[in-house]
Design a protein around this motif. Structure first.
Motif, PDB file in Angstrom:
ATOM      1  N   GLU A  24      31.844  31.665 -46.455  1.00 31.34           N
ATOM      2  CA  GLU A  24      32.239  31.773 -45.056  1.00 31.34           C
ATOM      3  C   GLU A  24      31.121  31.437 -44.082  1.00 31.34           C
ATOM      4  OE1 GLU A  24      35.137  31.680 -45.568  1.00 31.34           O
ATOM      5  OE2 GLU A  24      35.680  33.168 -47.011  1.00 31.34           O
ATOM      6  N   SER A  25      29.910  31.993 -44.261  1.00 32.63           N
ATOM      7  CA  SER A  25      28.832  31.765 -43.299  1.00 32.63           C
ATOM      8  C   SER A  25      27.475  31.862 -43.987  1.00 32.63           C
ATOM      9  CB  SER A  25      28.912  32.808 -42.177  1.00 32.63           C
ATOM     10  OG  SER A  25      27.857  32.645 -41.254  1.00 32.63           O
ATOM     11  N   GLY A  26      26.503  31.168 -43.428  1.00 30.92           N
ATOM     12  CA  GLY A  26      25.130  31.280 -43.881  1.00 30.92           C
ATOM     13  C   GLY A  26      24.329  32.198 -42.983  1.00 30.92           C
ATOM     14  N   SER A  27      25.025  32.973 -42.156  1.00 34.58           N
ATOM     15  CA  SER A  27      24.401  33.961 -41.282  1.00 34.58           C
ATOM     16  C   SER A  27      24.768  35.352 -41.775  1.00 34.58           C
ATOM     17  CB  SER A  27      24.890  33.774 -39.838  1.00 34.58           C
ATOM     18  OG  SER A  27      24.629  34.928 -39.072  1.00 34.58           O
ATOM     19  N   ALA A  71      23.144  29.920 -32.784  1.00 26.89           N
ATOM     20  CA  ALA A  71      22.066  30.212 -33.732  1.00 26.89           C
ATOM     21  C   ALA A  71      22.627  30.618 -35.093  1.00 26.89           C
ATOM     22  CB  ALA A  71      21.158  31.314 -33.180  1.00 26.89           C
ATOM     23  N   GLU A  72      23.730  31.347 -35.104  1.00 29.86           N
ATOM     24  CA  GLU A  72      24.349  31.746 -36.371  1.00 29.86           C
ATOM     25  C   GLU A  72      24.984  30.544 -37.070  1.00 29.86           C
ATOM     26  OE1 GLU A  72      25.277  36.395 -35.288  1.00 29.86           O
ATOM     27  OE2 GLU A  72      26.664  34.838 -34.589  1.00 29.86           O
ATOM     28  N   ALA A  73      25.561  29.636 -36.299  1.00 25.70           N
ATOM     29  CA  ALA A  73      26.090  28.402 -36.884  1.00 25.70           C
ATOM     30  C   ALA A  73      24.944  27.574 -37.467  1.00 25.70           C
ATOM     31  CB  ALA A  73      26.862  27.601 -35.838  1.00 25.70           C
ATOM     32  N   LEU A  77      24.184  26.057 -41.344  1.00 28.72           N
ATOM     33  CA  LEU A  77      23.702  24.713 -41.672  1.00 28.72           C
ATOM     34  C   LEU A  77      22.438  24.807 -42.524  1.00 28.72           C
ATOM     35  CD1 LEU A  77      23.518  21.643 -41.489  1.00 28.72           C
ATOM     36  CD2 LEU A  77      22.520  21.924 -39.206  1.00 28.72           C
ATOM     37  N   ALA A  78      21.500  25.655 -42.143  1.00 33.02           N
ATOM     38  CA  ALA A  78      20.249  25.803 -42.889  1.00 33.02           C
ATOM     39  C   ALA A  78      20.507  26.290 -44.315  1.00 33.02           C
ATOM     40  CB  ALA A  78      19.308  26.766 -42.156  1.00 33.02           C
TER      41      ALA A  78
END
Length: 171
Positions: A24-27, A71-73, A77-78
């Motif tokens: 779902e997310s990389g944050s 920043a969370e998006a 990406l990172a």
């Protein structure tokens, strides 16, 4: 259970060739807000273990969740770039909130007009918003060489419709 190193090896020995993973997310902040129960460090370890065992990974990423910041998006990406060598396929999606979702009133902008004819509730939030998430997807995420490589090898039949993963006659 996938965090246990021996499990990936056992899955591969049993014939497992691919797993779908709802990252779902990389944050970590987004994952915590979504109550995913996922720790990014554990997800990274699992991706590595599956890769070493020869099990392909099909990773789901969801952009535009309520209050997701730019920043969370960028953190997503990172994460994808950092672990691109262990991600075989990607499903990149924007969050849609079905009109019958019970928890919508708990989200910023969750109230809506009942007479709406759309399939999804509008998601106005305090984060970057759906339009900004769509721009981020097309301008930043898909512009990344590492992410683009994964997306280009993802078969068009790998969509959110999972019917293609079931063998005929086995249902």
């Amino acid at each position: 259970d996938l965090a246990e190193p021996a499990l990936a090896t056992k899955l591969a020995a049993a014939g497992c060739t691919m797993l779908q993973l709802g990252l779902e997310s990389g944050s970590q902040e987004v994952l915590d807000r979504l109550h995913k129960g996922t720790e990014l460090a554990t997800a990274a370890r699992i991706l590595g273990q599956l890769h070493r065992a020869g099990i392909a990974t099909y990773v789901y990423v969801l952009l535009g969740t309520p209050a997701e910041s730019e920043a969370e998006a960028e953190a997503t990406l990172a994460f994808l770039e950092e672990h691109a060598d262990h991600i075989d396929f990607l499903n990149l999606a924007l969050m849609n909130l079905p009109r019958g979702a019970d928890f919508a009133g708990d989200l910023p902008g969750g109230e809506w007009e009942e007479e709406s004819l759309g399939l999804y509730r509008p998601l106005e939030d305090h984060g970057q918003g759906r339009a900004a998430a769509r721009r981020f997807l097309s301008r930043r995420l898909l512009a990344s060489p590492q992410v683009r490589t994964i997306v280009n090898r993802t078969p068009p039949t790998f969509t959110s419709n999972h019917a293609s993963f079931f063998a005929p006659g086995r249902l």
